[in-house]
Design a protein around this motif. Structure first.
Motif, mmCIF file in Angstrom:
data_model
loop_
_atom_site.group_PDB
_atom_site.id
_atom_site.type_symbol
_atom_site.label_atom_id
_atom_site.label_comp_id
_atom_site.label_asym_id
_atom_site.label_seq_id
_atom_site.Cartn_x
_atom_site.Cartn_y
_atom_site.Cartn_z
ATOM 1 N N LEU A 159 0.811 -1.098 -0.062
ATOM 2 C CA LEU A 159 0.090 -0.017 0.020
ATOM 3 C C LEU A 159 0.910 1.256 -0.121
ATOM 4 N N GLU A 160 1.893 1.343 0.859
ATOM 5 C CA GLU A 160 2.573 2.410 0.902
ATOM 6 C C GLU A 160 3.497 2.876 -0.402
ATOM 7 N N ALA A 161 3.963 1.730 -0.846
ATOM 8 C CA ALA A 161 4.903 1.713 -2.163
ATOM 9 C C ALA A 161 3.850 2.250 -3.336
ATOM 10 N N CYS A 162 2.932 1.785 -3.389
ATOM 11 C CA CYS A 162 1.893 2.015 -4.460
ATOM 12 C C CYS A 162 1.317 3.702 -4.285
ATOM 13 N N CYS A 163 1.070 4.123 -3.173
ATOM 14 C CA CYS A 163 0.507 5.164 -2.894
ATOM 15 C C CYS A 163 1.666 6.106 -3.420
ATOM 16 N N LEU A 164 2.947 6.002 -2.825
ATOM 17 C CA LEU A 164 4.090 7.005 -3.080
ATOM 18 C C LEU A 164 4.344 7.015 -4.608
ATOM 19 N N ALA A 165 4.187 5.553 -5.222
ATOM 20 C CA ALA A 165 4.505 5.865 -6.982
ATOM 21 C C ALA A 165 3.450 6.648 -7.505
ATOM 22 N N LEU A 166 2.187 6.416 -7.448
ATOM 23 C CA LEU A 166 0.943 7.022 -7.855
ATOM 24 C C LEU A 166 1.143 8.690 -7.457
ATOM 25 N N ALA A 167 1.362 8.981 -6.340
ATOM 26 C CA ALA A 167 1.482 10.350 -6.002
ATOM 27 C C ALA A 167 2.630 10.980 -6.801
ATOM 28 N N GLU A 168 3.842 10.534 -7.101
ATOM 29 C CA GLU A 168 4.890 10.911 -7.934
ATOM 30 C C GLU A 168 4.512 10.882 -9.414
ATOM 31 N N LEU A 169 3.826 9.780 -9.798
ATOM 32 C CA LEU A 169 3.649 9.761 -11.351
ATOM 33 C C LEU A 169 2.473 10.598 -11.923
ATOM 34 N N GLU A 170 1.655 10.825 -10.625
ATOM 35 C CA GLU A 170 0.330 12.044 -10.909
ATOM 36 C C GLU A 170 0.652 13.142 -10.561
ATOM 37 N N ASP A 171 1.606 13.533 -9.785
ATOM 38 C CA ASP A 171 2.139 14.846 -9.200
ATOM 39 C C ASP A 171 0.809 15.170 -8.450
ATOM 40 N N ARG A 172 0.536 14.362 -7.797
ATOM 41 C CA ARG A 172 -0.801 14.742 -6.685
ATOM 42 C C ARG A 172 -0.571 14.016 -5.377
ATOM 43 N N PRO A 173 0.284 14.422 -4.455
ATOM 44 C CA PRO A 173 0.629 13.625 -3.522
ATOM 45 C C PRO A 173 -0.596 13.789 -2.207
ATOM 46 N N GLU A 174 -1.248 14.920 -2.306
ATOM 47 C CA GLU A 174 -2.349 15.273 -1.319
ATOM 48 C C GLU A 174 -3.400 14.235 -1.746
ATOM 49 N N ARG A 175 -3.417 13.532 -2.736
ATOM 50 C CA ARG A 175 -4.633 12.645 -3.118
ATOM 51 C C ARG A 175 -4.404 11.315 -2.192
ATOM 52 N N TYR A 176 -3.388 11.106 -2.069
ATOM 53 C CA TYR A 176 -3.184 9.763 -1.342
ATOM 54 C C TYR A 176 -3.001 9.901 0.248
ATOM 55 N N GLN A 177 -2.931 10.966 0.834
ATOM 56 C CA GLN A 177 -2.598 11.290 2.100
ATOM 57 C C GLN A 177 -4.070 10.656 3.163
ATOM 58 N N PRO A 178 -5.036 10.746 2.730
ATOM 59 C CA PRO A 178 -5.973 10.084 3.608
ATOM 60 C C PRO A 178 -5.771 8.660 3.471
ATOM 61 N N LEU A 179 -5.736 7.872 2.369
ATOM 62 C CA LEU A 179 -5.362 6.539 2.539
ATOM 63 C C LEU A 179 -4.292 6.260 3.386
ATOM 64 N N LEU A 180 -3.094 6.980 3.243
ATOM 65 C CA LEU A 180 -2.013 6.508 4.019
ATOM 66 C C LEU A 180 -2.182 6.764 5.335
ATOM 67 N N ALA A 181 -3.175 7.906 5.787
ATOM 68 C CA ALA A 181 -3.535 8.051 7.096
ATOM 69 C C ALA A 181 -4.340 7.068 7.643
ATOM 70 N N ALA A 182 -5.053 6.471 6.865
ATOM 71 C CA ALA A 182 -6.118 5.459 7.232
ATOM 72 C C ALA A 182 -5.147 4.008 7.654
ATOM 73 N N PHE A 183 -4.237 3.943 6.862
ATOM 74 C CA PHE A 183 -3.127 2.841 6.845
ATOM 75 C C PHE A 183 -2.510 2.973 7.970
ATOM 76 N N ASP A 184 -2.222 4.132 8.555
ATOM 77 C CA ASP A 184 -1.784 4.337 9.873
ATOM 78 C C ASP A 184 -2.696 3.440 10.778
ATOM 79 N N GLY A 185 -3.744 3.813 10.743
ATOM 80 C CA GLY A 185 -4.713 3.083 11.637
ATOM 81 C C GLY A 185 -5.146 1.879 11.735
ATOM 82 N N PHE A 186 -4.837 1.334 10.460
ATOM 83 C CA PHE A 186 -4.838 -0.187 10.227
ATOM 84 C C PHE A 186 -3.851 -0.652 10.849
ATOM 85 N N VAL A 187 -2.557 -0.085 10.730
ATOM 86 C CA VAL A 187 -1.468 -0.831 11.206
ATOM 87 C C VAL A 187 -1.596 -0.793 13.046
ATOM 88 N N ALA A 188 -1.936 0.309 13.383
ATOM 89 C CA ALA A 188 -2.182 0.604 14.951
ATOM 90 C C ALA A 188 -3.089 -0.479 15.425
#
Length: 205
Positions: A159-188
């Motif tokens: 999940l992390e690698a995919c979100c970072l790659a998409l954020a870079e390729l699309e040049d929209r890092p803010e688009r993936y922040q909610p999912l990464l934040a949710a992933f933090d919750g999942f990990v916790a």
């Protein structure tokens, strides 16, 4: 003779296909990715409690997940589409040409979801994947995936690698922040389960 009734399997959530007691649907964050994603998942990862690809696939608007180890090359061609517009997200290994792929040509991202050793076997067992241009992440942030041991300290979850790659390729890092934040919750949450603690209340943000 005594009769022992067969053990009942735990009821599954119809959406995430995990036991209801371990449902991750509250961590899903609908994400409108512009580049499509193909996840090739090792069978042992499909029902792994700590796997991140399931949450990723349920959150991304344009994502396909196929489970297996060795895939029919004709099916891979169908799923991937034009080779010139696809890239395999994978570090350098010596298998295949490993041509570094960067925008604007990439339209589909292919990801192998497995442990490092099993992912190498999948790459070796599917020569068609070796022919894809290779996308390797650079200068990655510290991993968030503290519930699974990685081969190297800097390695990320699917999940992390995919979100970072998409954020870079699309040049929209803010688009993936909610999912990464949710992933933090999942990990916790998974960490609490592993410690024998009750789950905390999920955030509704």
């Amino acid at each position: 003779m005594s009769f022992t009734p067969p053990a009942r399997s735990r009821p599954l959530c119809l959406r995430c296909q995990r036991p209801v007691s371990a449902c991750v649907c509250h961590w899903i964050r609908p994400t409108d990715n512009q580049l499509s994603v193909l996840i090739l998942q090792h069978p042992l990862e499909r029902h792994h409690a700590k796997n991140s690809a399931g949450l990723l696939a349920l959150s991304l608007a344009r994502c396909r997940r196929e489970v297996g180890e060795v895939f029919d090359p004709a099916l891979l061609r169908e799923w991937i589409g034009p080779l010139r517009s696809a890239a395999l997200l994978y570090p350098s290994t010596g298998l295949g040409p490993e041509t570094d792929a960067r925008p604007p040509q990439i339209r589909k991202l292919v990801i192998i979801d497995a442990t490092w050793r099993k992912s190498l076997r999948m790459l070796a067992g599917n020569p068609f994947l070796q022919s894809l241009p290779r996308l390797t992440l650079q200068d990655t942030p510290p991993p968030r995936y503290r519930i699974r041991q990685a081969r190297q300290a800097h390695q990320l979850s699917t999940l992390e690698a995919c979100c970072l790659a998409l954020a870079e390729l699309e040049d929209r890092p803010e688009r993936y922040q909610p999912l990464l934040a949710a992933f933090d919750g999942f990990v916790a949450e998974q960490a609490r389960w592993m410690a024998g603690l009750p789950p905390s209340e999920p955030s509704v943000s």
